[in-house]
Write a protein that holds these residues in place. Sequence first.
Motif, PDB file in Angstrom:
ATOM      1  N   ARG A 101     -11.463   6.776  -9.127  1.00 53.51           N
ATOM      2  CA  ARG A 101     -11.243   8.149  -8.681  1.00 53.51           C
ATOM      3  C   ARG A 101     -12.094   8.515  -7.453  1.00 53.51           C
ATOM      4  N   HIS A 102     -13.197   7.810  -7.306  1.00 54.18           N
ATOM      5  CA  HIS A 102     -14.073   8.032  -6.151  1.00 54.18           C
ATOM      6  C   HIS A 102     -13.306   7.942  -4.831  1.00 54.18           C
ATOM      7  N   TRP A 103     -12.282   7.083  -4.799  1.00 49.06           N
ATOM      8  CA  TRP A 103     -11.570   6.844  -3.532  1.00 49.06           C
ATOM      9  C   TRP A 103     -10.381   7.755  -3.345  1.00 49.06           C
ATOM     10  N   TRP A 104     -10.023   8.491  -4.373  1.00 49.87           N
ATOM     11  CA  TRP A 104      -8.858   9.360  -4.267  1.00 49.87           C
ATOM     12  C   TRP A 104      -9.142  10.496  -3.302  1.00 49.87           C
ATOM     13  N   ILE A 105      -8.118  10.884  -2.577  1.00 53.69           N
ATOM     14  CA  ILE A 105      -8.265  12.051  -1.717  1.00 53.69           C
ATOM     15  C   ILE A 105      -7.915  13.261  -2.562  1.00 53.69           C
ATOM     16  N   ASP A 106      -8.916  14.052  -2.853  1.00 53.44           N
ATOM     17  CA  ASP A 106      -8.736  15.172  -3.764  1.00 53.44           C
ATOM     18  C   ASP A 106      -8.381  16.424  -2.981  1.00 53.44           C
ATOM     19  N   ASP A 107      -7.324  17.093  -3.402  1.00 51.63           N
ATOM     20  CA  ASP A 107      -6.869  18.277  -2.671  1.00 51.63           C
ATOM     21  C   ASP A 107      -7.910  19.379  -2.608  1.00 51.63           C
ATOM     22  N   SER A 108      -8.793  19.427  -3.592  1.00 54.35           N
ATOM     23  CA  SER A 108      -9.758  20.527  -3.607  1.00 54.35           C
ATOM     24  C   SER A 108     -10.691  20.463  -2.404  1.00 54.35           C
ATOM     25  N   VAL A 109     -10.758  19.294  -1.761  1.00 48.68           N
ATOM     26  CA  VAL A 109     -11.614  19.180  -0.587  1.00 48.68           C
ATOM     27  C   VAL A 109     -11.103  20.051   0.561  1.00 48.68           C
ATOM     28  N   TYR A 110      -9.771  20.173   0.641  1.00 51.46           N
ATOM     29  CA  TYR A 110      -9.215  20.904   1.789  1.00 51.46           C
ATOM     30  C   TYR A 110      -9.049  22.383   1.558  1.00 51.46           C
ATOM     31  N   THR A 111      -9.127  22.802   0.316  1.00 50.81           N
ATOM     32  CA  THR A 111      -8.732  24.169   0.018  1.00 50.81           C
ATOM     33  C   THR A 111      -9.895  24.951  -0.549  1.00 50.81           C
ATOM     34  N   PRO A 112     -10.931  25.139   0.267  1.00 48.55           N
ATOM     35  CA  PRO A 112     -12.148  25.761  -0.237  1.00 48.55           C
ATOM     36  C   PRO A 112     -11.937  27.166  -0.768  1.00 48.55           C
ATOM     37  N   ASP A 113     -11.054  27.949  -0.122  1.00 45.09           N
ATOM     38  CA  ASP A 113     -10.928  29.351  -0.505  1.00 45.09           C
ATOM     39  C   ASP A 113      -9.970  29.560  -1.668  1.00 45.09           C
ATOM     40  N   ILE A 114      -9.264  28.513  -2.065  1.00 45.83           N
ATOM     41  CA  ILE A 114      -8.231  28.703  -3.071  1.00 45.83           C
ATOM     42  C   ILE A 114      -8.780  28.611  -4.488  1.00 45.83           C
ATOM     43  N   GLU A 115      -9.875  27.893  -4.640  1.00 51.66           N
ATOM     44  CA  GLU A 115     -10.462  27.750  -5.973  1.00 51.66           C
ATOM     45  C   GLU A 115     -10.714  29.096  -6.632  1.00 51.66           C
ATOM     46  N   ALA A 116     -11.023  30.089  -5.799  1.00 47.66           N
ATOM     47  CA  ALA A 116     -11.379  31.390  -6.339  1.00 47.66           C
ATOM     48  C   ALA A 116     -10.182  32.162  -6.878  1.00 47.66           C
ATOM     49  N   LEU A 169       0.824  -1.222   0.000  1.00 49.59           N
ATOM     50  CA  LEU A 169       0.000   0.000   0.000  1.00 49.59           C
ATOM     51  C   LEU A 169       0.857   1.271   0.000  1.00 49.59           C
ATOM     52  N   ARG A 170       2.172   1.090  -0.095  1.00 51.64           N
ATOM     53  CA  ARG A 170       3.084   2.207   0.116  1.00 51.64           C
ATOM     54  C   ARG A 170       2.824   3.417  -0.783  1.00 51.64           C
ATOM     55  N   ASN A 171       2.474   3.144  -2.038  1.00 48.16           N
ATOM     56  CA  ASN A 171       2.286   4.262  -2.971  1.00 48.16           C
ATOM     57  C   ASN A 171       0.926   4.946  -2.837  1.00 48.16           C
ATOM     58  N   ILE A 172       0.058   4.391  -2.032  1.00 46.58           N
ATOM     59  CA  ILE A 172      -1.299   4.945  -2.003  1.00 46.58           C
ATOM     60  C   ILE A 172      -1.758   5.420  -0.632  1.00 46.58           C
ATOM     61  N   VAL A 173      -0.997   5.097   0.433  1.00 50.27           N
ATOM     62  CA  VAL A 173      -1.432   5.581   1.748  1.00 50.27           C
ATOM     63  C   VAL A 173      -1.464   7.103   1.739  1.00 50.27           C
ATOM     64  N   GLY A 174      -2.503   7.661   2.300  1.00 44.31           N
ATOM     65  CA  GLY A 174      -2.652   9.116   2.313  1.00 44.31           C
ATOM     66  C   GLY A 174      -3.174   9.668   0.995  1.00 44.31           C
ATOM     67  N   ARG A 175      -3.300   8.807  -0.018  1.00 41.12           N
ATOM     68  CA  ARG A 175      -3.766   9.298  -1.318  1.00 41.12           C
ATOM     69  C   ARG A 175      -5.120   8.716  -1.701  1.00 41.12           C
ATOM     70  N   VAL A 176      -5.480   7.602  -1.065  1.00 39.98           N
ATOM     71  CA  VAL A 176      -6.862   7.126  -1.165  1.00 39.98           C
ATOM     72  C   VAL A 176      -7.407   7.062   0.260  1.00 39.98           C
ATOM     73  N   SER A 177      -8.737   7.040   0.390  1.00 43.93           N
ATOM     74  CA  SER A 177      -9.337   7.143   1.719  1.00 43.93           C
ATOM     75  C   SER A 177      -9.009   5.930   2.584  1.00 43.93           C
ATOM     76  N   ALA A 178      -9.078   6.129   3.892  1.00 41.41           N
ATOM     77  CA  ALA A 178      -8.811   5.043   4.829  1.00 41.41           C
ATOM     78  C   ALA A 178      -9.813   3.910   4.626  1.00 41.41           C
ATOM     79  N   TYR A 179     -11.043   4.264   4.244  1.00 48.17           N
ATOM     80  CA  TYR A 179     -12.043   3.224   3.993  1.00 48.17           C
ATOM     81  C   TYR A 179     -11.594   2.325   2.846  1.00 48.17           C
ATOM     82  N   ALA A 180     -11.101   2.941   1.761  1.00 42.92           N
ATOM     83  CA  ALA A 180     -10.646   2.169   0.606  1.00 42.92           C
ATOM     84  C   ALA A 180      -9.452   1.294   0.982  1.00 42.92           C
TER      85      ALA A 180
END
Length: 630
Positions: free
Chosen positions: A512-527, A447-458
């Motif tokens: 892609r559903h399981w990927w942790i997408d950076d846009s989730v954390y950066t609400p104000d940056i999209e603008a 899992l080395r290449n994917i920890v922190g990049r897909v959700s813990a559930y996945a």
Amino acid sequence: MADEMQTPTTFTIATPGRLTFDDENDLMTYVLRFGQEQGMAITKGRTRKLNNALRSIDFKCDRGGSYRDRRTRVKLRSGWTLRAINNEHNHELDNDMSGHSSSRRLDAASRQTVAVMTAAGSQPRQIVTTLRQTNPAINLTSRTIYNERNRIRQAQLDGRTPISALMDELARTDEYVMDFRVGDDDNITHLFFAHHKSIKMVKLYGSVLLMDCTYKTNRFKMPLLEVVGITGSWKTFFCCFVFLAAETQHDYEWAMQAISTKLYDGLSPPITIATDRDPGLMGAIGRIFPTTNNIICLWHIDKNIVSNCRRDFNGDEEDWAGFLGMWKATVQSLEPAEFDNTWDRFETSYLTTNPSAVQYIKATWIPHKERFGTPWTRHFLHLKSTTTARVESAHHTIKSYIKVSTGHLRDVQAKICLAVENQDKEIHAKLMNDRIRIAHSHRIHMLRNIVGRVSAYALEATLKQVQRSAEANLSPCTNHFTTTMGLPCAHYILHGTQGTHDFRLALNDFNRHWWIDDSVYTPDIEAAEPEGGHPDIQPIVNHMLERYHQWTLPQQVQARHRLEEIAFGPAPVIHDPIIRRGRGRPVGSTARHNTASTQRDPSAFELAERTPRLCGRCRQTGHNVRNCPN
Ligand SMILES: [Zn+2]
Ligand SMILES: [Zn+2]
Ligand SMILES: [Zn+2]
């Protein structure tokens, strides 16, 4: 005394007389002073508008009988004319004004508390407790809170009806997308709205939706269609809400059209929508989302079978369990022919002993077999929406906010907004956690290449497949798991690990559903607007600095390394996508291809990770440890 209470004595006061004022403020000052002189606390009542211009204001004494009996109205003709409508009071006029509720005023800080707590859905009782804790000497009752809430409400309405205020609020902010429809008498018949947090969720997790109507949410008895989805952390998110006039296909078509144009504009339509067996809703989905798989959730089917068939078995638990077991076997067949054969055997087995139970299933559910039977549902991503009661628990959550069934749509909408925002905070926190806290059991080579990049559930679900892959009696691969869940299956893992100890799962092995997408954390940056042709990174840097201080030391060290790579390393190079083996391809990858235009550019961290890989032994590029010439 008793007589007096039944027929309250009336006290007549001197009327203010018919006076005319040029200015509204002069009028107000006069009325208030007049009241004080007479021993009344006068409050402003209803205002009437015509063509948006103020036409009349009612004034009333704040004590005594019904509203109608104690008002004074001023009308605007040419200037303001003050006219007394009723000058009889059912109480003696006061010399001491402290008994009047308007004198039991809250100070600014307390009013602020009432406003904030009301917006957060607190009950008047709780607000009283809070205010008393802050200021034990405060003079108030629950009634004071009700009055203050009413005052806030009136101020927000600002002369508008609740429905027009609601429409304004939904239409004039960026907080919502909305759509509505009015009937012949200009009354609202359909209202669709989605919170902007939900819109973002749909972009990330819009492949699978679940829909169901809930009732008793509002005083107009309009059914409320709730649409929810599933996040990469396996949480439920609210997608949108639609108040409907009725539940015909026509009504649902309007709702589906709104979802399609307002939420899925520029996105691929949902792969799967799970519903109840509702002909109107199913018909509407078929028309507006013709390529979407509309499944009926088995949770509903099983519940209905229990309530319709169980009595047929007269408490014979063993027989009943056998019946359910055979039904389950039918549903879980792999191929259509197998389904039909199993059903035939099922039917023959129980036709003589339990004819009505068999008839019920045959008439009610078998005609829809393609919407729930595994032979048909195993060919697309559905994230187990076939078997969970997600919508039902979403109904429950919403109802816990709405609390009463007598509110106006505007009240319901405000409560829903609160529910969505609270839920979004939870989703956000969960994803943040998945990103930075790696469970010990997930720290394995594979899992080395994917920890922190897909959700813990996945990761957890994948770990189960890793364990399964080691089992001696592993059943043959049907591709069922990978197709419906978008996760690598035990067989894929077994195949990968054969003959090598260096097998690692890659991000592309996960939908892609399981990927942790950076846009989730950066609400104000999209603008952030590109300035002078370059995307502005200053907001990102600021945001990162803010977060940096909250991280643990190892996280800070790791972040520093990554930043060094970006700042001092070779310029980022973007490579072609890796051509993947056919096996284990997550379903929906073709659909993802279509949405390419709406996908975000890779984040700085992702770019950094795409710089050429270095050899583990000599730190040079172009080869790896295994074929290192040095
Ligand atoms: Zn359901
Ligand atoms: Zn498999
Ligand atoms: Zn080397």
